[in-house]
Structure formats: C-alpha cells, structure tokens
Design an enzyme around this catalytic site. Sequence first.
Site, short mmCIF file in Angstrom:
data_model
loop_
_atom_site.label_atom_id
_atom_site.label_comp_id
_atom_site.label_asym_id
_atom_site.label_seq_id
_atom_site.Cartn_x
_atom_site.Cartn_y
_atom_site.Cartn_z
CD GLU A 55 -2.93 5.38 6.58
OE1 GLU A 55 -3.22 5.09 5.66
OE2 GLU A 55 -2.06 5.05 7.40
CG HIS A 84 -5.86 1.61 5.36
ND1 HIS A 84 -5.32 2.92 6.26
CD2 HIS A 84 -4.72 0.78 5.11
CE1 HIS A 84 -4.16 2.59 6.64
NE2 HIS A 84 -3.90 1.67 6.00
N GLY A 126 2.84 2.29 10.81
CA GLY A 126 3.70 3.84 10.68
C GLY A 126 4.74 4.11 11.93
CB SER A 147 5.90 -1.89 12.17
OG SER A 147 5.34 -0.87 12.56
CE LYS A 199 -0.14 3.06 4.68
NZ LYS A 199 0.06 2.81 6.00
CD GLU A 216 -3.50 -2.64 7.44
OE1 GLU A 216 -2.29 -2.42 6.80
OE2 GLU A 216 -3.91 -1.46 7.04
CG ASN A 220 -1.89 1.08 1.37
OD1 ASN A 220 -1.56 1.75 0.52
ND2 ASN A 220 -2.65 1.15 2.27
P1 13P Z 1 3.16 0.27 7.67
O1 13P Z 1 3.63 -0.97 7.37
O2 13P Z 1 4.09 1.67 7.18
O3 13P Z 1 3.06 0.10 9.45
O4 13P Z 1 1.93 0.50 6.70
C1 13P Z 1 0.91 -0.21 7.47
C2 13P Z 1 0.07 -0.21 6.60
O5 13P Z 1 -1.00 1.02 7.00
C3 13P Z 1 -0.48 -1.00 5.27
O6 13P Z 1 -1.38 -0.41 5.00
#
Ligand code: 13P
Length: 263
Positions: free
Chosen positions: A110, A108, A186, A226, A22, A180, A20
């Site tokens: 976010e 997601h 992150g 992560s 983003k 997740e 992803n």
């Molecule tokens: P990170 O791998 O940067 O923690 O992000 C995970 C994520 O949100 C994938 O959709």
Amino acid sequence: MFHSQWTNKNSMRKHIVAGNWKMNGTLEATQKLASEVVNMYNDEVKDGTEVVMIPPYIGIQEVQRLAKGSGVKVGAQNCHQEESGAYTGEVSAGILASWSLDYVIIGHSERREYFGENNALLAQKVDQSLRHNLAPIYCCGETLEEREGNKHFEVIEKQVSEGLFHLNADQIQKTVIAYEPVWAIGTGKTASAEQAQEIHAFIRSLLAKRFTETVAAEISILYGGSVKPGNAKELFSMEDIDGGLIGGAALQSRDFIDIAKSF
Ligand code: 13P
C-alpha cells in the site's frame, strides 16, 4: 513443490505473527483490541511464537502500555528515510526507536502503490531502521497482472535485491521479510500454501546466493494476504513459511490469537 535446499525448519528461525492494523484504531478500539490480545496471548500462546501488534503511530504508546510485561511486541507501519528535520507529518526511525519499539514495516504494497515508494527509497528506510536497532519487516509481492504475466519471480527478485542486498550479513540477519502477493491482500483470496512456499523458498535461495546458506536459513520470512484461522495452519506448516503478517484478521483478537497458535 519447490523446496529450497537451504531450508531447515529446525533452525533457530523465529516464528512471528504480526498484526498490521493499517489505518484502523480509534482510542476505544485500540484499548479493547490490545488488551484482549495481551490477555489471550498470556493464557494461550506458547513460548517461542512472537506476537506483534502494529497500530497506527498514534496508538503505539497506548498499545505499549497495555502490552507491558506481557512479551507481546509492538511495531510501527512505516518510518521516514531521513534522520530528522523539516518533514512535517513524518516520523523517523530514531524517534520510533526512542519509544522502544521492536519492529517497523517497510515497503508494504500500500505504501508502494499509494505513496509512490520505490525500492531505492525503501533501501534508505531499511538503513534508517537498522541504524536505530529497529527490526525492519521488509515487504515484497507481485500484482495480479505480474503473476498472470509470469513475472512474479523477476519482480520479487528486484524488490528483495534492490531493497536489501546492500546490507551486510549482520544487518540482514536482523531483518524480517514478508511476502505479500498484492492480489491476496484484503481480497479473501489467499495464495495456496504451495504458491506461497514456492516464493518463500525462492527468496531464501536468493538470500543464500547473496549472503550464505547459514545466514539464509536464519531469516524469518512471513506470508501475508488473507491469512485467517482456517488457513494459517496449512501455510505455517510449509518449510519456508515462518509466520504471517496479518491485516483484517488482526483486528479480531480471537482470530489473531488463533492464527498465532497455528504453528
Ligand atoms: P489482509 O490479511 O487483510 O489480506 O492484509 C494483509 C496485509 O496487507 C498485512 O500487511
């Protein structure tokens, strides 16, 4: 450790590593990352692991062009819940499907947090994507506060049941689920393999109760938060973890491919 009685690592479950991106990916960065991933995938990744690149909408076509014929799949990060119409700035599942995409991320954390997307809306998005034969990657996960308040099972059950349990068996089998935990996204703070396995087994047990054990045993459940080359092997060795949804590490071709080689 929590094992689901419905687990069978030898089942036909797909191993999937999805990146992803983003809101990252200028034209130049997109071309560099996608071509490196495609080359490394061809040279190094063994058959049976599905690798997916999920750039911002505008990068999709270029990533598809670079991935053509390689077997690397391409997805989108979101879709709108309506079929078409006056929704300026939005993209429908039908439009995505017409560009021959394979996957779309739905829900997601976010999107849930910054765009106010709730389970009822996400259920509509799931329906739209399935209507157009686009496999949804449906995300769930608890916040740190919810975990510390020991509410994580409750939160996950609500997200999974309200977003997915209106589907029929055929539809759920086309769906991928990603766990997740928000506190691991992150932050560099990964869930331990045991913590992730516990939730994955829990999700599979919910699926077995709602659908059947056979159906539950065939749904890929990805872990995200992560994931790095250094922890992917341990996570992917867990019996209910069928791959990963990768954020930061998916922006580095070497790391992303090393993760895809971690089964
Ligand atoms: P990170 O791998 O940067 O923690 O992000 C995970 C994520 O949100 C994938 O959709």
